[in-house]
Design an enzyme around this catalytic site. Structure first.
Site, PDB file in Angstrom:
ATOM      1  N   ARG A  87       0.811  -1.201   0.000  1.00 48.57           N
ATOM      2  CA  ARG A  87       0.000   0.000   0.000  1.00 48.57           C
ATOM      3  C   ARG A  87       0.858   1.271   0.000  1.00 48.57           C
ATOM      4  O   ARG A  87       0.491   2.281  -0.543  1.00 48.57           O
ATOM      5  CB  ARG A  87      -0.929  -0.025   1.230  1.00 48.57           C
ATOM      6  N   TYR A  88       2.010   1.193   0.685  1.00 52.88           N
ATOM      7  CA  TYR A  88       2.920   2.333   0.775  1.00 52.88           C
ATOM      8  C   TYR A  88       4.219   1.959   0.065  1.00 52.88           C
ATOM      9  O   TYR A  88       4.668   0.823   0.155  1.00 52.88           O
ATOM     10  CB  TYR A  88       3.195   2.682   2.241  1.00 52.88           C
ATOM     11  N   ARG A  91       7.135   0.272   2.293  1.00 46.09           N
ATOM     12  CA  ARG A  91       6.890  -0.818   3.241  1.00 46.09           C
ATOM     13  C   ARG A  91       5.737  -1.701   2.785  1.00 46.09           C
ATOM     14  O   ARG A  91       4.796  -1.213   2.149  1.00 46.09           O
ATOM     15  CB  ARG A  91       6.632  -0.279   4.655  1.00 46.09           C
ATOM     16  N   CYS A 100      -5.034 -17.206  14.793  1.00 46.29           N
ATOM     17  CA  CYS A 100      -4.616 -16.602  16.060  1.00 46.29           C
ATOM     18  C   CYS A 100      -4.989 -17.583  17.168  1.00 46.29           C
ATOM     19  O   CYS A 100      -5.958 -18.328  17.033  1.00 46.29           O
ATOM     20  CB  CYS A 100      -5.365 -15.302  16.318  1.00 46.29           C
ATOM     21  N   CYS A 104      -9.708 -11.593  18.685  1.00 54.06           N
ATOM     22  CA  CYS A 104     -10.226 -10.355  19.243  1.00 54.06           C
ATOM     23  C   CYS A 104     -11.543 -10.052  18.548  1.00 54.06           C
ATOM     24  O   CYS A 104     -11.604 -10.071  17.312  1.00 54.06           O
ATOM     25  CB  CYS A 104      -9.257  -9.211  18.990  1.00 54.06           C
ATOM     26  N   CYS A 107     -11.345  -7.433  15.807  1.00 55.37           N
ATOM     27  CA  CYS A 107     -10.330  -7.608  14.760  1.00 55.37           C
ATOM     28  C   CYS A 107     -10.729  -6.872  13.475  1.00 55.37           C
ATOM     29  O   CYS A 107     -11.815  -7.056  12.950  1.00 55.37           O
ATOM     30  CB  CYS A 107     -10.148  -9.089  14.447  1.00 55.37           C
ATOM     31  N   ARG A 109      -9.058  -7.083  10.582  1.00 50.79           N
ATOM     32  CA  ARG A 109      -8.741  -7.829   9.360  1.00 50.79           C
ATOM     33  C   ARG A 109      -9.614  -9.070   9.268  1.00 50.79           C
ATOM     34  O   ARG A 109      -9.181 -10.147   8.862  1.00 50.79           O
ATOM     35  CB  ARG A 109      -7.252  -8.164   9.304  1.00 50.79           C
ATOM     36  N   ASP A 270     -11.568   1.128  12.829  1.00 50.89           N
ATOM     37  CA  ASP A 270     -11.812   1.127  11.384  1.00 50.89           C
ATOM     38  C   ASP A 270     -13.288   0.855  11.123  1.00 50.89           C
ATOM     39  O   ASP A 270     -13.978   0.291  11.970  1.00 50.89           O
ATOM     40  CB  ASP A 270     -10.987   0.016  10.714  1.00 50.89           C
ATOM     41  N   ASP A 307      -6.917   4.320  10.044  1.00 49.70           N
ATOM     42  CA  ASP A 307      -6.782   3.839   8.672  1.00 49.70           C
ATOM     43  C   ASP A 307      -8.017   4.322   7.939  1.00 49.70           C
ATOM     44  O   ASP A 307      -9.118   3.826   8.160  1.00 49.70           O
ATOM     45  CB  ASP A 307      -6.695   2.306   8.651  1.00 49.70           C
ATOM     46  N   LYS A 314      -3.214   5.819   6.271  1.00 42.42           N
ATOM     47  CA  LYS A 314      -3.284   6.180   7.684  1.00 42.42           C
ATOM     48  C   LYS A 314      -3.219   7.684   7.844  1.00 42.42           C
ATOM     49  O   LYS A 314      -2.418   8.345   7.200  1.00 42.42           O
ATOM     50  CB  LYS A 314      -2.099   5.576   8.426  1.00 42.42           C
TER      51      LYS A 314
HETATM   52  C1  PLP Z   1      -0.339   0.399   8.682  1.00 41.48           C
HETATM   53  C2  PLP Z   1       0.250  -0.213   7.533  1.00 41.48           C
HETATM   54  C3  PLP Z   1       1.635  -0.172   7.324  1.00 41.48           C
HETATM   55  C4  PLP Z   1       2.590   0.478   8.305  1.00 41.48           C
HETATM   56  O1  PLP Z   1       2.370   1.837   8.433  1.00 41.48           O
HETATM   57  P1  PLP Z   1       3.156   2.672   9.547  1.00 41.48           P
HETATM   58  O2  PLP Z   1       2.411   3.960   9.606  1.00 41.48           O
HETATM   59  O3  PLP Z   1       4.557   2.836   9.042  1.00 41.48           O
HETATM   60  O4  PLP Z   1       3.113   1.921  10.830  1.00 41.48           O
HETATM   61  C5  PLP Z   1       2.125  -0.780   6.186  1.00 41.48           C
HETATM   62  N1  PLP Z   1       1.318  -1.389   5.289  1.00 41.48           N
HETATM   63  C6  PLP Z   1      -0.013  -1.429   5.461  1.00 41.48           C
HETATM   64  C7  PLP Z   1      -0.843  -2.103   4.427  1.00 41.48           C
HETATM   65  C8  PLP Z   1      -0.586  -0.851   6.587  1.00 41.48           C
HETATM   66  O5  PLP Z   1      -1.925  -0.930   6.771  1.00 41.48           O
HETATM   67  S1  SF4 Z   2      -6.510  -8.225  16.064  1.00 43.50           S
HETATM   68 FE1  SF4 Z   2      -7.145  -9.911  14.672  1.00 43.50          FE
HETATM   69  S2  SF4 Z   2      -5.245 -10.665  13.783  1.00 43.50           S
HETATM   70 FE2  SF4 Z   2      -4.664  -9.454  15.605  1.00 43.50          FE
HETATM   71  S3  SF4 Z   2      -4.548 -10.937  17.290  1.00 43.50           S
HETATM   72 FE3  SF4 Z   2      -6.600 -10.084  17.307  1.00 43.50          FE
HETATM   73  S4  SF4 Z   2      -7.831 -11.530  16.054  1.00 43.50           S
HETATM   74 FE4  SF4 Z   2      -5.669 -11.929  15.619  1.00 43.50          FE
END
Ligand code: PLP
Ligand code: SF4
Length: 344
Positions: A87-88, A91, A100, A104, A107, A109, A270, A307, A314
């Site tokens: 995405r960036y 990184r 997991c 949570c 969560c 994701r 989110d 996000d 972000k």
């Molecule tokens: C949050 C995130 C990152 C890391 O972002 P930082 O602001 O540097 O912590 C990298 N990739 C994705 C897809 C993210 O959601």
């Molecule tokens: S936030 Fe989602 S991915 Fe992270 S530990 Fe909790 S359940 Fe697992």
């Protein structure tokens, strides 16, 4: 480690509320799994216990708001392979596993987490490492999921070895909630594997959401890692009924800092389907954050971040430009796009 994974088992250990009893496992939720260690930290007499709220499912998860989405960060759109999110520019995030030990309820994701697909294959890891190796602008990788430490120590060895091989200077962020969910996982063998690949930084990214989670066992696991020379960064999620209180957050951040854990992000919820009951209204979150900022030292203060929906990236809410319409906040993304976030 023992896990509670069925409603029957949960019912026999805890008097469930009506909302908890009515939860149904559907496409909007993550599976039920609670480690015995974490379950023992819950005050069984308090239906509003902040740890219980994070792990005991509720029927409120079965409800999605119109403005919610299973993938508000648009990770799928930014995916290079099924597990590598770029995405960036500098990184990437690699989704090591969807599993997991404990799920949570908040969560973000959940489009991916807990589908029981399992860890990435060796070929998928090599494929991702090759991509990273052939893109010199990528300086950092987030090894995330799911929880990376569900992998065996041997699998973790292979994972780190492979990314190091293709990009020796890569900064690796290893994301895990084991320091909260089952701190005994941090064993000597794991530490020695991490040290082996610490030729460029390996940062440990953790998630503590409440001071009650900082037990003696958690503290001991943190100390093992910091004594071995690893930096730890905490990413706390702002959660209604759990930590939406400046006093609780201030204590949490100050305690983390004393354990040499740097509070890195405080995440605004989110817009993920089935999580609206956890979301703190943004105007309230900003108020809470201001109070925390007026209480703790600069070192103990994380960035209050969101996000942005529609994969807009972000944003740091403490400094972002935010305007209002009757029902929405309009936030300008770091890249200059404007996105709306409901006031609720
Ligand atoms: C949050 C995130 C990152 C890391 O972002 P930082 O602001 O540097 O912590 C990298 N990739 C994705 C897809 C993210 O959601
Ligand atoms: S936030 Fe989602 S991915 Fe992270 S530990 Fe909790 S359940 Fe697992």
């Amino acid at each position: 480690m023992k896990l509670i994974t069925s409603m029957e088992a949960l019912k026999s250990e805890l008097q469930l509320t009506e909302q908890e009893l009515c939860w149904k496992e559907d496409g909007l939720t993550v599976p039920l799994s609670i480690t015995d260690y974490y379950f023992n930290l819950i005050d069984k007499d308090d239906p509003n216990d902040p740890l219980r709220k994070q792990v005991v499912p509720s029927v409120l998860e079965n409800n999605a708001e119109v403005y919610e989405d299973m993938d508000p960060l648009e990770e799928v759109k930014h995916s290079i392979t099924s597990r590598l999110v770029h995405r960036y520019e500098n990184r990437v995030a690699f989704l090591v596993t969807d599993i997991c030990p404990m799920y949570c309820r908040h969560c973000f994701r959940r489009r991916f987490t807990g589908n029981m697909v399992g860890p990435a294959t060796e070929n998928q890891i090599i494929e991702a490492a090759k991509y990273v190796g052939s893109h010199p602008k990528i300086k950092e990788i987030l090894l995330t999921g799911g929880d990376v430490l569900t992998l065996s120590n041997n699998q973790i060895d292979f994972l780190l070895k492979t990314f190091r091989e293709y990009q020796p200077k890569l900064l690796i962020r290893l994301c895990t909630r084991y320091l909260t969910s089952y701190p005994d996982r941090i064993d000597e063998e794991l530490i020695s594997i991490l040290r082996k690949y610490d030729t460029a930084p390996i940062f440990i990214m953790v998630q503590f959401n409440h001071p009650k989670e900082l037990t003696d066992k958690s503290k001991a696991a943190i100390k093992k890692l910091t004594d071995a020379g690893f930096f730890i960064f905490d990413q706390t999620v702002l959660l209604k009924g759990v930590n939406d209180d400046p006093k609780i957050l201030s204590v949490l951040f100050e305690e983390l800092l004393l354990l040499k854990v740097k509070p890195y992000y405080l995440f605004q919820g989110d817009l993920v389907s089935g999580t609206s009951h956890f979301r703190v209204p943004l105007q309230e979150g900003l108020k809470i954050y201001k109070e925390v900022a007026n209480t703790v030292s600069g070192l103990a203060l994380p960035t209050y971040a969101l996000d942005l929906p529609h994969g807009a990236g972000k944003a740091s809410l403490g400094t972002a430009s935010i305007t209002e319409t009757p029902n929405y906040f309009i936030i300008t993304s770091p890249e200059g796009n404007t996105v709306s976030y409901p006031k609720q």
